[in-house]
Design a protein around this motif. Structure first.
Motif, PDB file in Angstrom:
ATOM      1  N   ARG A   1       0.707  -1.105  -0.084  1.00  0.00           N
ATOM      2  CA  ARG A   1       0.565  -0.127  -0.233  1.00  0.00           C
ATOM      3  C   ARG A   1       0.976   1.382   0.135  1.00  0.00           C
ATOM      4  O   ARG A   1       1.947   1.426   0.372  1.00  0.00           O
ATOM      5  CB  ARG A   1      -0.932  -0.235   1.119  1.00  0.00           C
ATOM      6  CG  ARG A   1      -1.563  -1.024   0.969  1.00  0.00           C
ATOM      7  CD  ARG A   1      -2.785  -1.204   1.957  1.00  0.00           C
ATOM      8  NE  ARG A   1      -3.457  -2.114   1.654  1.00  0.00           N
ATOM      9  CZ  ARG A   1      -4.365  -2.714   3.276  1.00  0.00           C
ATOM     10  NH1 ARG A   1      -4.389  -2.664   4.850  1.00  0.00           N
ATOM     11  NH2 ARG A   1      -5.354  -3.363   3.194  1.00  0.00           N
ATOM     12  N   GLY A   2       0.458   2.492  -0.217  1.00  0.00           N
ATOM     13  CA  GLY A   2       0.926   3.699  -0.326  1.00  0.00           C
ATOM     14  C   GLY A   2       2.011   3.855  -1.689  1.00  0.00           C
ATOM     15  O   GLY A   2       3.027   4.874  -1.723  1.00  0.00           O
ATOM     16  N   ARG A   3       1.602   2.556  -3.040  1.00  0.00           N
ATOM     17  CA  ARG A   3       2.500   3.512  -3.889  1.00  0.00           C
ATOM     18  C   ARG A   3       2.155   3.669  -4.905  1.00  0.00           C
ATOM     19  O   ARG A   3       2.441   3.640  -6.525  1.00  0.00           O
ATOM     20  CB  ARG A   3       3.303   1.415  -4.179  1.00  0.00           C
ATOM     21  CG  ARG A   3       4.711   1.120  -2.700  1.00  0.00           C
ATOM     22  CD  ARG A   3       4.818   0.209  -3.141  1.00  0.00           C
ATOM     23  NE  ARG A   3       5.344  -0.456  -3.746  1.00  0.00           N
ATOM     24  CZ  ARG A   3       6.087  -1.723  -4.082  1.00  0.00           C
ATOM     25  NH1 ARG A   3       5.981  -2.723  -2.987  1.00  0.00           N
ATOM     26  NH2 ARG A   3       6.860  -1.331  -5.007  1.00  0.00           N
ATOM     27  N   GLY A   4       0.529   3.677  -4.952  1.00  0.00           N
ATOM     28  CA  GLY A   4      -0.142   4.209  -6.480  1.00  0.00           C
ATOM     29  C   GLY A   4      -0.903   3.108  -6.993  1.00  0.00           C
ATOM     30  O   GLY A   4      -1.126   2.748  -7.640  1.00  0.00           O
ATOM     31  N   PHE A   5      -1.173   1.896  -6.083  1.00  0.00           N
ATOM     32  CA  PHE A   5      -1.389   0.785  -6.746  1.00  0.00           C
ATOM     33  C   PHE A   5      -2.707   0.465  -7.018  1.00  0.00           C
ATOM     34  O   PHE A   5      -3.251   0.067  -8.685  1.00  0.00           O
ATOM     35  CB  PHE A   5      -0.517  -0.883  -6.485  1.00  0.00           C
ATOM     36  CG  PHE A   5       0.683  -0.973  -6.354  1.00  0.00           C
ATOM     37  CD1 PHE A   5       1.444  -0.147  -7.613  1.00  0.00           C
ATOM     38  CD2 PHE A   5       1.378  -1.944  -5.561  1.00  0.00           C
ATOM     39  CE1 PHE A   5       3.017  -0.608  -7.218  1.00  0.00           C
ATOM     40  CE2 PHE A   5       2.336  -2.153  -5.554  1.00  0.00           C
ATOM     41  CZ  PHE A   5       3.341  -1.844  -7.022  1.00  0.00           C
ATOM     42  N   ALA A   6      -2.980   1.514  -6.312  1.00  0.00           N
ATOM     43  CA  ALA A   6      -4.983   1.466  -6.013  1.00  0.00           C
ATOM     44  C   ALA A   6      -5.292   2.281  -7.211  1.00  0.00           C
ATOM     45  O   ALA A   6      -6.124   1.785  -8.299  1.00  0.00           O
ATOM     46  CB  ALA A   6      -5.737   1.851  -4.331  1.00  0.00           C
ATOM     47  N   VAL A   7      -5.182   3.143  -7.524  1.00  0.00           N
ATOM     48  CA  VAL A   7      -5.587   4.072  -8.679  1.00  0.00           C
ATOM     49  C   VAL A   7      -4.597   3.473  -9.842  1.00  0.00           C
ATOM     50  O   VAL A   7      -5.739   3.573 -11.168  1.00  0.00           O
ATOM     51  CB  VAL A   7      -4.498   5.255  -8.121  1.00  0.00           C
ATOM     52  CG1 VAL A   7      -4.024   6.580  -9.687  1.00  0.00           C
ATOM     53  CG2 VAL A   7      -4.839   6.375  -7.650  1.00  0.00           C
ATOM     54  N   ALA A   8      -4.091   2.631 -10.188  1.00  0.00           N
ATOM     55  CA  ALA A   8      -3.600   2.319 -11.101  1.00  0.00           C
ATOM     56  C   ALA A   8      -4.966   1.199 -11.249  1.00  0.00           C
ATOM     57  O   ALA A   8      -5.291   0.685 -13.129  1.00  0.00           O
ATOM     58  CB  ALA A   8      -1.792   1.990 -10.870  1.00  0.00           C
ATOM     59  N   VAL A   9      -5.117   0.055 -10.467  1.00  0.00           N
ATOM     60  CA  VAL A   9      -5.809  -0.585 -10.890  1.00  0.00           C
ATOM     61  C   VAL A   9      -7.652  -0.736 -10.953  1.00  0.00           C
ATOM     62  O   VAL A   9      -7.815  -0.924 -12.133  1.00  0.00           O
ATOM     63  CB  VAL A   9      -5.721  -1.993  -9.818  1.00  0.00           C
ATOM     64  CG1 VAL A   9      -3.956  -2.544  -9.729  1.00  0.00           C
ATOM     65  CG2 VAL A   9      -6.060  -1.905  -8.643  1.00  0.00           C
ATOM     66  N   VAL A  10      -7.589   0.399 -10.465  1.00  0.00           N
ATOM     67  CA  VAL A  10      -8.722   0.755 -10.795  1.00  0.00           C
ATOM     68  C   VAL A  10      -9.135   2.058 -12.400  1.00  0.00           C
ATOM     69  O   VAL A  10      -9.652   1.446 -12.817  1.00  0.00           O
ATOM     70  CB  VAL A  10      -9.244   2.494  -9.840  1.00  0.00           C
ATOM     71  CG1 VAL A  10     -10.866   2.697  -9.800  1.00  0.00           C
ATOM     72  CG2 VAL A  10      -9.693   1.486  -8.338  1.00  0.00           C
TER      73      VAL A  10
END
Length: 235
Positions: free
Chosen positions: A182-191
């Motif tokens: 978490r905190g690495r921008g992965f959630a933004v990328a996958v969404v």
């Protein structure tokens, strides 16, 4: 699509209903029972839905209260605004749980899942094994949860976005990132990649959360999502 039509689509996406339009269960495999009341408030329109089996007089009272509420102004509502609904439901049993939060639309997607930031990739049968380490449930239910987009680290998906609720016309995002990543921008990328995949299917991607989910709200801000309603679910 008018705001009223968008609100109706939102409710249809989240819940299965009976022939009278009353809520039966959450729109998921083996979905939980629906909340006793679900209200979605836009800037002009509102829509209220109640669980099947609610007494007619109680439903009428809830609808009257909802009709008297002000239009949503785009900000988190004071929870006291919904006290009348809670009190009405308490005539049967007290409200045990509630969730209040915004619902979002996506801006036009421009990044294909295969070329998204952080190497986010579309997961299909050919690479579904990438889900097995951290997302075994998603692997087993891939057909139902597709499209699924993930970020792969060391041969395994560590962040994924999937269709938590799905209809032929729309899908709602569900997203999760393993704690160490978490905190690495992965959630933004996958969404972001998931949004594009849903649009490529000719469906509308939607995203909703609660006002106290700061991480989810941060993803919405990073992606420039457009809030169109506030929802309250009373169980």
């Amino acid at each position: 699509m008018t705001e009223a039509e968008l609100l109706a689509q939102h409710v249809d996406l989240l819940f299965d209903t009976d022939g009278a339009g009353r809520l039966v269960r959450v729109n998921e495999d083996e979905g939980d029972p629906a909340p006793r009341l679900f209200l979605v408030r836009g800037r002009v329109a509102h829509l209220i839905a109640v669980r099947a089996g609610m007494p007619v007089a109680m439903e009428a009272a809830c609808r009257e209260i909802a009709a008297g509420l002000p239009a949503w102004d785009g900000r988190p509502s004071d929870p006291r605004l919904f006290e009348g609904l809670r009190d009405t439901l308490a005539g049967d049993t007290a409200v045990e749980d509630e969730t209040i939060g915004p619902a979002f639309r996506f801006p036009e997607a421009t990044v294909a899942p295969s070329s998204n930031a952080h190497g986010a990739v579309l997961i299909a049968d050919g690479n579904a094994h990438l889900l097995e380490r951290h997302f075994p449930y998603t692997r087993v239910h891939l057909d139902h949860l597709s499209p699924v987009v993930g970020v792969v680290v060391d041969g395994a998906v560590v962040a994924a976005c999937y269709a938590a609720r799905s209809r032929p016309s729309a899908a709602e995002a569900g997203v999760f990132t393993e704690a160490p990543h978490r905190g690495r921008g992965f959630a933004v990328a996958v969404v972001q990649g998931w949004c594009t995949a849903v649009e490529h299917e000719g469906r509308m991607p939607l995203y909703s959360t609660s006002w106290d989910n700061t991480a989810s709200l941060a993803v919405a801000r990073r992606l420039g999502l457009m809030p169109y309603a506030e929802t309250i679910s009373l169980v």
